[in-house]
Design an enzyme around this catalytic site. Structure first.
Site, PDB file in Angstrom:
ATOM      1  N   LYS A  69      -1.013   2.451  -7.485  1.00 32.62           N
ATOM      2  CA  LYS A  69      -0.429   2.623  -6.152  1.00 32.62           C
ATOM      3  C   LYS A  69       1.034   2.926  -6.398  1.00 32.62           C
ATOM      4  CE  LYS A  69       0.513  -0.726  -2.432  1.00 32.62           C
ATOM      5  NZ  LYS A  69       1.368   0.080  -1.583  1.00 32.62           N
ATOM      6  N   TYR A 113       0.153  -1.779  -9.188  1.00 30.58           N
ATOM      7  CA  TYR A 113       1.026  -1.582  -8.029  1.00 30.58           C
ATOM      8  C   TYR A 113       2.453  -1.386  -8.536  1.00 30.58           C
ATOM      9  CZ  TYR A 113       2.882  -2.542  -3.260  1.00 30.58           C
ATOM     10  OH  TYR A 113       3.506  -2.478  -2.032  1.00 30.58           O
TER      11      TYR A 113
HETATM   12  C1  NAY Z   1       1.892  -2.667   0.915  1.00 27.63           C
HETATM   13  O1  NAY Z   1       1.546  -3.192  -0.130  1.00 27.63           O
HETATM   14  O2  NAY Z   1       2.034  -3.254   1.963  1.00 27.63           O
HETATM   15  C2  NAY Z   1       2.202  -1.252   0.924  1.00 27.63           C
HETATM   16  O3  NAY Z   1       1.397  -0.413   0.702  1.00 27.63           O
HETATM   17  C3  NAY Z   1       3.566  -0.957   1.205  1.00 27.63           C
HETATM   18  C4  NAY Z   1       3.891   0.478   1.355  1.00 27.63           C
HETATM   19  C5  NAY Z   1       5.135   0.495   2.132  1.00 27.63           C
HETATM   20  N1  NAY Z   1       6.273   0.422   1.268  1.00 27.63           N
HETATM   21  C6  NAY Z   1       7.105  -0.611   1.262  1.00 27.63           C
HETATM   22  C7  NAY Z   1       8.269  -0.513   0.340  1.00 27.63           C
HETATM   23  O4  NAY Z   1       6.943  -1.574   1.967  1.00 27.63           O
HETATM   24  O5  NAY Z   1       4.037   1.658   3.846  1.00 27.63           O
HETATM   25  C8  NAY Z   1       5.176   1.675   3.023  1.00 27.63           C
HETATM   26  C9  NAY Z   1       6.420   1.635   3.861  1.00 27.63           C
HETATM   27  O6  NAY Z   1       6.378   0.505   4.676  1.00 27.63           O
HETATM   28  C10 NAY Z   1       6.535   2.872   4.717  1.00 27.63           C
HETATM   29  O7  NAY Z   1       6.517   4.001   3.900  1.00 27.63           O
HETATM   30  C11 NAY Z   1       7.785   2.846   5.573  1.00 27.63           C
HETATM   31  O8  NAY Z   1       8.932   3.047   4.790  1.00 27.63           O
END
Ligand code: NAY
Length: 294
Positions: free
Chosen positions: A163, A135
Protein backbone atom coordinates in the site's frame (compact mmCIF):
# COMPACT_ATOMS: atom_id res chain seq x y z
CA UNK A 1 -3.23 -12.34 -6.75
CA UNK A 2 -5.32 -10.52 -9.35
CA UNK A 3 -8.43 -11.47 -7.40
CA UNK A 4 -7.37 -8.92 -4.80
CA UNK A 5 -7.18 -5.95 -7.17
CA UNK A 6 -9.65 -3.15 -6.67
CA UNK A 7 -10.95 -0.37 -4.49
CA UNK A 8 -10.70 -0.72 -0.71
CA UNK A 9 -12.17 1.72 1.76
CA UNK A 10 -9.83 2.59 4.62
CA UNK A 11 -12.67 2.29 7.08
CA UNK A 12 -13.21 4.54 10.09
CA UNK A 13 -13.79 3.00 13.47
CA UNK A 14 -17.10 3.50 15.21
CA UNK A 15 -17.49 4.52 18.83
CA UNK A 16 -20.41 5.12 21.13
CA UNK A 17 -21.12 8.46 22.78
CA UNK A 18 -18.65 7.63 25.58
CA UNK A 19 -15.92 6.91 23.06
CA UNK A 20 -15.88 3.14 23.42
CA UNK A 21 -15.76 0.86 20.39
CA UNK A 22 -19.36 0.21 19.38
CA UNK A 23 -19.65 -3.09 17.55
CA UNK A 24 -23.17 -2.42 16.29
CA UNK A 25 -22.06 0.87 14.78
CA UNK A 26 -19.04 -0.79 13.21
CA UNK A 27 -21.39 -3.32 11.63
CA UNK A 28 -23.70 -0.61 10.34
CA UNK A 29 -20.78 1.18 8.72
CA UNK A 30 -19.42 -2.02 7.15
CA UNK A 31 -22.90 -2.81 5.83
CA UNK A 32 -23.17 0.69 4.32
CA UNK A 33 -20.20 -0.16 2.09
CA UNK A 34 -21.72 -3.31 0.59
CA UNK A 35 -23.40 -3.17 -2.80
CA UNK A 36 -21.43 -0.09 -3.85
CA UNK A 37 -18.92 -1.82 -6.09
CA UNK A 38 -15.93 -1.65 -3.77
CA UNK A 39 -13.74 -4.71 -3.46
CA UNK A 40 -13.30 -4.51 0.26
CA UNK A 41 -12.33 -2.77 3.44
CA UNK A 42 -9.01 -1.90 5.03
CA UNK A 43 -9.67 -2.17 8.76
CA UNK A 44 -7.69 -0.57 11.58
CA UNK A 45 -5.35 1.51 9.44
CA UNK A 46 -4.69 5.23 9.70
CA UNK A 47 -8.31 6.18 9.08
CA UNK A 48 -9.40 3.29 11.31
CA UNK A 49 -7.34 4.67 14.21
CA UNK A 50 -5.86 1.24 14.93
CA UNK A 51 -2.85 2.77 16.58
CA UNK A 52 -5.07 4.82 18.90
CA UNK A 53 -6.78 1.69 20.17
CA UNK A 54 -5.64 -1.04 22.51
CA UNK A 55 -5.29 -4.63 21.36
CA UNK A 56 -8.69 -5.70 22.67
CA UNK A 57 -10.45 -2.80 20.92
CA UNK A 58 -8.75 -3.58 17.63
CA UNK A 59 -9.96 -7.15 17.93
CA UNK A 60 -13.50 -5.99 18.66
CA UNK A 61 -13.58 -3.80 15.57
CA UNK A 62 -12.36 -6.60 13.34
CA UNK A 63 -14.76 -9.12 14.85
CA UNK A 64 -17.69 -6.80 14.18
CA UNK A 65 -16.61 -6.33 10.57
CA UNK A 66 -16.21 -10.07 10.03
CA UNK A 67 -19.54 -10.87 11.64
CA UNK A 68 -21.27 -8.43 9.30
CA UNK A 69 -19.63 -8.71 5.88
CA UNK A 70 -17.51 -11.86 5.83
CA UNK A 71 -17.71 -13.35 2.35
CA UNK A 72 -19.22 -10.18 0.87
CA UNK A 73 -16.20 -7.91 1.01
CA UNK A 74 -12.48 -8.68 1.02
CA UNK A 75 -11.08 -7.70 4.39
CA UNK A 76 -7.55 -6.41 4.82
CA UNK A 77 -6.61 -5.94 8.47
CA UNK A 78 -3.95 -3.53 9.59
CA UNK A 79 -2.09 -5.29 12.41
CA UNK A 80 0.80 -2.86 12.77
CA UNK A 81 1.58 -2.03 16.40
CA UNK A 82 4.71 -0.74 18.04
CA UNK A 83 5.76 -4.10 19.39
CA UNK A 84 6.22 -7.06 17.12
CA UNK A 85 4.59 -9.22 19.74
CA UNK A 86 1.32 -7.30 19.65
CA UNK A 87 1.33 -7.27 15.84
CA UNK A 88 1.76 -11.04 15.76
CA UNK A 89 -1.10 -11.46 18.22
CA UNK A 90 -3.35 -9.27 16.05
CA UNK A 91 -2.30 -11.15 12.93
CA UNK A 92 -3.23 -14.50 14.46
CA UNK A 93 -6.50 -13.07 15.66
CA UNK A 94 -7.25 -11.76 12.16
CA UNK A 95 -6.61 -15.18 10.66
CA UNK A 96 -8.74 -16.98 13.21
CA UNK A 97 -11.67 -14.66 12.40
CA UNK A 98 -11.53 -15.20 8.67
CA UNK A 99 -9.84 -12.02 7.48
CA UNK A 100 -8.42 -12.24 3.97
CA UNK A 101 -5.16 -10.30 4.18
CA UNK A 102 -2.97 -8.71 6.85
CA UNK A 103 -0.96 -5.52 6.49
CA UNK A 104 1.28 -3.37 8.69
CA UNK A 105 3.24 -0.16 8.97
CA UNK A 106 6.71 -0.32 10.50
CA UNK A 107 6.99 0.11 14.25
CA UNK A 108 6.93 3.85 14.93
CA UNK A 109 8.60 6.19 17.45
CA UNK A 110 12.07 4.55 17.43
CA UNK A 111 14.18 5.31 14.42
CA UNK A 112 14.72 1.74 13.33
CA UNK A 113 17.25 0.40 10.87
CA UNK A 114 15.91 -1.46 7.89
CA UNK A 115 16.89 -4.82 9.39
CA UNK A 116 14.65 -4.17 12.40
CA UNK A 117 11.65 -3.23 10.26
CA UNK A 118 12.25 -6.29 8.12
CA UNK A 119 12.33 -8.54 11.20
CA UNK A 120 9.18 -6.86 12.53
CA UNK A 121 7.28 -7.57 9.31
CA UNK A 122 8.76 -11.03 8.88
CA UNK A 123 7.45 -12.19 12.24
CA UNK A 124 3.93 -11.15 11.22
CA UNK A 125 4.29 -12.81 7.83
CA UNK A 126 5.46 -16.05 9.43
CA UNK A 127 2.75 -16.05 12.07
CA UNK A 128 -0.18 -16.82 9.73
CA UNK A 129 -1.01 -18.35 6.37
CA UNK A 130 -2.56 -15.10 5.20
CA UNK A 131 -1.21 -12.91 2.41
CA UNK A 132 0.62 -9.79 3.59
CA UNK A 133 0.54 -6.24 2.22
CA UNK A 134 3.35 -3.87 3.22
CA UNK A 135 2.05 -0.47 4.35
CA UNK A 136 4.45 2.25 3.27
CA UNK A 137 3.57 5.67 4.66
CA UNK A 138 6.87 7.52 5.12
CA UNK A 139 5.35 10.91 5.90
CA UNK A 140 3.92 9.60 9.17
CA UNK A 141 6.32 6.76 10.10
CA UNK A 142 9.61 8.32 9.01
CA UNK A 143 10.53 5.07 7.32
CA UNK A 144 10.77 4.82 3.54
CA UNK A 145 10.56 1.39 2.01
CA UNK A 146 13.58 0.83 -0.24
CA UNK A 147 13.19 -1.13 -3.45
CA UNK A 148 15.90 -3.44 -2.07
CA UNK A 149 13.79 -4.42 0.95
CA UNK A 150 10.68 -4.55 -1.20
CA UNK A 151 12.39 -6.99 -3.57
CA UNK A 152 13.48 -9.19 -0.69
CA UNK A 153 10.00 -9.30 0.84
CA UNK A 154 8.19 -9.63 -2.48
CA UNK A 155 10.21 -12.78 -3.26
CA UNK A 156 8.00 -14.57 -0.72
CA UNK A 157 4.68 -15.88 -2.03
CA UNK A 158 2.81 -14.54 0.98
CA UNK A 159 3.90 -10.95 0.37
CA UNK A 160 1.43 -9.97 -2.32
CA UNK A 161 1.70 -6.22 -2.43
CA UNK A 162 2.32 -2.79 -1.02
CA UNK A 163 0.00 0.00 0.00
CA UNK A 164 1.87 2.99 -1.32
CA UNK A 165 0.83 6.02 0.69
CA UNK A 166 3.93 8.00 -0.13
CA UNK A 167 3.20 10.78 -2.57
CA UNK A 168 5.72 10.04 -5.30
CA UNK A 169 4.27 8.35 -8.36
CA UNK A 170 7.88 7.76 -9.43
CA UNK A 171 8.45 5.60 -6.34
CA UNK A 172 5.10 3.93 -6.91
CA UNK A 173 6.17 2.99 -10.41
CA UNK A 174 9.52 1.73 -9.11
CA UNK A 175 7.76 -0.48 -6.56
CA UNK A 176 5.61 -1.95 -9.32
CA UNK A 177 8.61 -2.56 -11.51
CA UNK A 178 10.58 -4.11 -8.66
CA UNK A 179 7.73 -6.32 -7.47
CA UNK A 180 6.72 -7.41 -10.95
CA UNK A 181 3.37 -8.03 -12.63
CA UNK A 182 2.23 -10.42 -9.90
CA UNK A 183 2.95 -7.94 -7.11
CA UNK A 184 0.11 -5.57 -6.28
CA UNK A 185 0.57 -1.88 -5.70
CA UNK A 186 -2.28 0.03 -4.07
CA UNK A 187 -2.45 3.77 -4.43
CA UNK A 188 -2.54 5.60 -1.08
CA UNK A 189 -3.06 9.34 -1.74
CA UNK A 190 -6.68 9.63 -2.85
CA UNK A 191 -5.91 12.93 -4.59
CA UNK A 192 -3.59 11.02 -6.91
CA UNK A 193 -5.69 7.96 -7.55
CA UNK A 194 -5.74 8.38 -11.31
CA UNK A 195 -2.07 9.33 -11.48
CA UNK A 196 -1.20 6.26 -9.44
CA UNK A 197 -3.32 3.99 -11.62
CA UNK A 198 -1.74 5.37 -14.75
CA UNK A 199 1.73 4.68 -13.34
CA UNK A 200 0.94 1.08 -12.48
CA UNK A 201 -1.17 0.88 -9.32
CA UNK A 202 -3.57 -2.08 -9.35
CA UNK A 203 -6.16 -0.37 -7.19
CA UNK A 204 -6.41 1.94 -4.26
CA UNK A 205 -6.94 2.02 -0.51
CA UNK A 206 -8.19 5.33 0.81
CA UNK A 207 -9.87 7.09 3.67
CA UNK A 208 -11.86 9.67 1.74
CA UNK A 209 -13.39 6.83 -0.30
CA UNK A 210 -15.44 6.31 2.84
CA UNK A 211 -17.65 9.34 2.12
CA UNK A 212 -17.71 8.90 -1.68
CA UNK A 213 -17.19 5.22 -2.55
CA UNK A 214 -19.29 5.47 -5.70
CA UNK A 215 -17.08 8.24 -7.10
CA UNK A 216 -13.90 6.20 -6.69
CA UNK A 217 -15.56 3.10 -8.15
CA UNK A 218 -16.58 5.21 -11.14
CA UNK A 219 -13.12 6.73 -11.45
CA UNK A 220 -11.56 3.29 -11.50
CA UNK A 221 -14.09 2.15 -14.10
CA UNK A 222 -13.30 5.13 -16.34
CA UNK A 223 -9.60 4.34 -16.06
CA UNK A 224 -10.18 0.70 -16.97
CA UNK A 225 -12.25 1.78 -19.97
CA UNK A 226 -9.39 4.03 -21.01
CA UNK A 227 -11.64 7.09 -20.76
CA UNK A 228 -8.76 9.12 -19.43
CA UNK A 229 -10.08 12.61 -20.09
CA UNK A 230 -13.38 11.82 -18.38
CA UNK A 231 -11.45 10.22 -15.52
CA UNK A 232 -9.27 13.29 -15.18
CA UNK A 233 -12.32 15.55 -14.95
CA UNK A 234 -13.80 13.33 -12.24
CA UNK A 235 -10.51 13.25 -10.28
CA UNK A 236 -10.48 17.05 -10.40
CA UNK A 237 -14.01 17.18 -8.97
CA UNK A 238 -13.03 14.67 -6.29
CA UNK A 239 -9.97 16.74 -5.46
CA UNK A 240 -12.16 19.79 -4.91
CA UNK A 241 -14.05 17.74 -2.33
CA UNK A 242 -10.85 16.41 -0.72
CA UNK A 243 -9.41 19.90 -0.52
CA UNK A 244 -12.46 21.01 1.45
CA UNK A 245 -12.30 17.91 3.68
CA UNK A 246 -8.67 18.65 4.47
CA UNK A 247 -9.49 22.23 5.47
CA UNK A 248 -11.19 21.09 8.70
CA UNK A 249 -9.30 20.62 11.98
CA UNK A 250 -9.47 16.89 11.38
CA UNK A 251 -10.19 15.01 8.19
CA UNK A 252 -11.60 12.11 10.18
CA UNK A 253 -13.92 14.35 12.17
CA UNK A 254 -15.21 15.90 8.95
CA UNK A 255 -15.78 12.55 7.24
CA UNK A 256 -17.45 11.05 10.28
CA UNK A 257 -19.79 14.02 10.52
CA UNK A 258 -20.74 13.60 6.87
CA UNK A 259 -21.52 9.94 7.50
CA UNK A 260 -23.73 10.93 10.43
CA UNK A 261 -25.69 13.23 8.09
CA UNK A 262 -26.50 10.06 6.13
CA UNK A 263 -27.69 8.24 9.22
CA UNK A 264 -24.48 6.35 9.81
CA UNK A 265 -23.36 7.13 13.35
CA UNK A 266 -19.71 6.43 14.08
CA UNK A 267 -19.13 8.79 16.99
CA UNK A 268 -16.29 11.26 17.20
CA UNK A 269 -12.79 10.32 16.18
CA UNK A 270 -10.63 9.47 19.16
CA UNK A 271 -8.56 12.27 20.63
CA UNK A 272 -6.10 13.68 19.75
CA UNK A 273 -8.04 13.57 16.45
CA UNK A 274 -10.46 16.46 16.78
CA UNK A 275 -14.18 16.08 16.21
CA UNK A 276 -16.07 18.29 13.78
CA UNK A 277 -17.19 21.34 15.75
CA UNK A 278 -20.63 22.92 15.62
CA UNK A 279 -19.35 25.94 13.69
CA UNK A 280 -18.50 23.60 10.81
CA UNK A 281 -21.78 21.72 10.64
CA UNK A 282 -23.38 23.97 8.02
CA UNK A 283 -20.47 23.84 5.63
CA UNK A 284 -20.18 20.07 6.09
CA UNK A 285 -23.87 19.70 5.23
CA UNK A 286 -23.20 21.69 2.09
CA UNK A 287 -20.19 19.52 1.27
CA UNK A 288 -22.31 16.42 1.78
CA UNK A 289 -24.80 17.78 -0.79
CA UNK A 290 -21.94 18.52 -3.18
CA UNK A 291 -20.74 14.91 -2.90
CA UNK A 292 -24.23 13.57 -3.46
CA UNK A 293 -24.68 15.74 -6.55
CA UNK A 294 -21.33 14.77 -8.12
C1 NAY B 1 -5.51 4.26 5.90
O1 NAY B 1 -4.78 3.37 6.31
O2 NAY B 1 -6.40 4.76 6.54
C2 NAY B 1 -5.27 4.81 4.58
O3 NAY B 1 -5.40 4.19 3.59
C3 NAY B 1 -4.87 6.18 4.59
C4 NAY B 1 -4.75 6.82 3.26
C5 NAY B 1 -4.85 8.25 3.53
N1 NAY B 1 -3.56 8.81 3.81
C6 NAY B 1 -3.24 9.32 4.99
C7 NAY B 1 -1.88 9.90 5.10
O4 NAY B 1 -4.00 9.32 5.92
O5 NAY B 1 -6.80 8.35 2.22
C8 NAY B 1 -5.54 8.94 2.41
C9 NAY B 1 -5.70 10.40 2.74
O6 NAY B 1 -6.51 10.52 3.87
C10 NAY B 1 -6.32 11.15 1.59
O7 NAY B 1 -5.53 10.97 0.45
C11 NAY B 1 -6.49 12.62 1.90
O8 NAY B 1 -5.25 13.28 1.92
Amino acid sequence: VSKYKGIYIAMYSAYDEAGNVDKERVKQLARYYTGKGVKGLYVGGSSGEGILQNEEERKQVLEAVMEEVRGELTIIVHVGANSTRESVELAKHAESHGADIISAVPSIYYRLPEAAVETHWQHMIDSTNLPFIIYNIPQTTGFTLSTKLLAKLAAQDKVIGVKMSGESTFELQQYKETGGEEFLVFNGPDEQFLAGRIMGADGGIGGTYGVMPELFVKLDYLFQENKIEEARMLQIKINGIIKKLLSYPSLYGACKHILSLRGIETGNPRLPMLPASAEHHDSLAQLNREIEET
